[in-house]
Design an enzyme around this catalytic site. Structure first.
Site, short mmCIF file in Angstrom:
data_model
loop_
_atom_site.label_atom_id
_atom_site.label_comp_id
_atom_site.label_asym_id
_atom_site.label_seq_id
_atom_site.Cartn_x
_atom_site.Cartn_y
_atom_site.Cartn_z
N GLU A 1 -2.16 -9.20 4.05
CA GLU A 1 -2.18 -9.73 5.41
C GLU A 1 -3.58 -9.93 5.98
OE1 GLU A 1 -1.87 -5.22 5.87
OE2 GLU A 1 -1.17 -6.77 4.49
N CYS B 1 0.83 -1.21 0.00
CA CYS B 1 0.00 0.00 0.00
C CYS B 1 0.87 1.26 0.00
CB CYS B 1 -0.99 -0.03 1.17
SG CYS B 1 -2.40 1.07 0.93
N HIS C 1 -3.76 -5.17 0.63
CA HIS C 1 -3.25 -5.69 1.90
C HIS C 1 -3.31 -7.21 1.89
CE1 HIS C 1 -2.76 -1.90 4.13
NE2 HIS C 1 -3.75 -1.48 3.37
#
Length: 509
Positions: A169, A78, A167
């Site tokens: 994660e 990001c 993202h």
């Protein structure tokens, strides 16, 4: 030294989650704020986190990218991706192509990229960016896009440098963990060596080397963190460890007695100290949450110091500090604005001359539990819910006194025992009861009552950094509410807290 991945934190709310995902892949990693000097010893790669800043802000956080990309492989996430793009000659603009939430990743352009090995095309990813990379730098080539954004992912043509504007994660990025794994294992050449068994073995070895024949004192709380820390030290130095368990008068009902009995089974050398009257005396008239925490913390230090002086030859103090404590006590913007005081972070007062040892300082809560299991700790300790250091003192909103403690202990015991009896305890990360500083009208029989209210709190989480409220069965909540109101004289109303973290915290104070 431990080979590792470094995550440079630019202030993203997801930074801790990146670390957890990396460790779930059995690769050791650490988080450092962007302004900290980087030690490249045993460093296998760097991940640049997201950020609440725009790369176009004049005060946007920066690092020395030229050195980083020359030394190790890099993955920008990001903000990290946008920072790489802009710094090396690309364009990052605030356009009408902003993306928030779910998006579909088209990897056609980079199907051969190592980052997408075994990654399904058209997988769902999670976006959270207002700025967009509208033009890639000359060094880079596009490897993925989405319906609304052209340059979602890129890689350097001649170096192991990658940027992704989503993202990986978060749970909603369905192939995110696989993408992280490709970066870790295929690009950085990491090995999956970060296991609980390996940590326990290495930790015991380091503790023996560090402490030698010195004596260590550890303050036990009954929780999993201090217990696992105690067991690691016990295995490393044996009889040279003395544990002190202080009853501050703010424990759960009968907890002081039951926990001491549990510790006897483990073979630990534990001294139990009842200082409940001293704590309650020092809390008189105090209602402000941070002031209560400080009063409880200061009293604990006084009591602990008094007891520690009775142990001849002790030179070390062991603490159950874990990684979220460390992370929440620092800030990417310099000294952190206090959310809450951590009773086990920040060292010791000047008058205590003991050196500090923290066996669990680099572990998340779920990792602590896995280490506990690997060294044979009984499940009643492993599965015990987290309990705040200040105890019920921060679950009594307003003044803490003996009567309020009694009310809360009785109500809380009904709630926690109910969770256990109904088989719900292990489904909950943390549960507790809060005594509210309000009274409400009620009717019991033919009498009008004007008594106190309690709030029940139950959350699900992995490490306490974020948490969702638990959807406990209505029938269970109704049963517990009825029991509390009928059995605890002084309480006539029960409510259930349905707020999540963030924006709320798990505890009310």
């Amino acid at each position: 030294m431990q080979k590792k991945i470094l995550i440079i934190d630019f202030g993203s709310q997801y930074t801790q989650l990146i670390a957890r995902r990396v460790r779930e892949l059995e690769v050791y990693c650490e988080i450092v704020p962007y302004f900290k000097e980087i030690d490249y010893t045993d460093l296998l790669g760097i991940i640049l986190s997201g950020s609440p800043y725009s790369v176009n802000d004049t005060d946007a956080p920066k690092v020395h990218l030229e050195t980083i990309v020359e030394k190790v492989p890099v993955l920008g996430v990001c903000y990290g991706a946008q920072y790489l793009a802009k710094h090396y000659g690309g364009k990052v603009e605030n356009t009408d192509k902003r993306e928030y939430g779910r998006a579909i990743l088209d990897t056609t352009a980079g199907a051969e990229s190592v980052l997408f090995k075994d990654v399904l095309d058209n997988s769902q990813v999670w976006m959270s960016h207002g700025d967009t990379i509208t033009e890639l730098p000359p060094k880079a080539k596009r490897i993925a896009g989405s319906k609304d954004v052209m340059n979602v992912c890129f890689e350097w043509k001649d170096k192991p440098v990658y940027g992704i504007q989503f993202h990986p994660e978060v749970y909603h990025s369905t192939e995110g963990k696989k993408i992280l794994a490709n970066f870790l294992f295929d690009v950085c050449k990491c090995k999956p060596e970060w296991t609980s068994e390996a940590f326990a073995e290495e930790s015991e070895k380091q503790l023996r080397e560090k402490i030698g024949d010195d004596k260590v004192i550890l303050g036990l709380s009954g929780g999993v963190d201090s217990t696992v820390a105690a067991m690691l030290l016990h295995r490393a130095i044996g009889k040279n460890l003395t544990c002190i368990f202080v009853d501050n008068g703010l424990l759960r009902k009968d907890e002081f007695t039951t926990v001491l009995k549990d510790y006897e089974v483990l073979g630990l050398n534990v001294i139990g100290v009842d200082a409940s009257d001293e704590f309650l005396e020092n809390l008189k008239g105090i209602t402000e949450p941070e002031a209560k925490r400080k009063a409880i913390g200061n009293t604990f230090i006084d009591v602990f110091d008094r007891e520690a002086k009775k142990i001849e030859g002790a030179t070390w103090l062991a603490q159950g500090t874990i990684y979220p404590d460390v992370i929440e006590s620092q800030s990417v913007n310099g000294p952190s604005k206090t959310i809450k005081s951590h009773h086990n972070v920040g060292g010791l007062p000047d008058f205590m001359t003991l050196k500090v040892v923290e066996p669990l300082r680099i572990l998340f809560k779920d990792e602590v539990r896995r280490v506990g299991r690997s060294i044979g700790l009984p499940e009643n300790f492993i599965k015990r819910h987290p309990f705040p250091g200040p105890g019920l003192g921060i679950r009594i909103l307003g003044e803490v006194n003996a009567e309020n403690v009694r009310l809360l202990q009785e109500a809380d015991a009904i709630y926690i025992n109910g969770l256990i009896e109904e088989g719900l305890y292990d489904e909950v990360w943390q549960a507790g009861t809060i005594l509210l500083p309000v009274q409400s009208v009620g009717v019991m029989g033919d009498e009008r009552t004007y008594e106190k209210a309690v709030a029940l709190r139950a959350v699900t989480s992995t490490d306490g950094m974020t948490a969702d409220w638990c959807h406990l069965p209505y029938e269970f909540l109704a049963k517990v509410s009825n029991q509390i109101i009928n059995q605890v004289r002084g309480i006539n109303r029960v409510v259930y807290d349905i707020s999540s973290k963030p924006p709320a915290t798990i505890e009310w104070e």
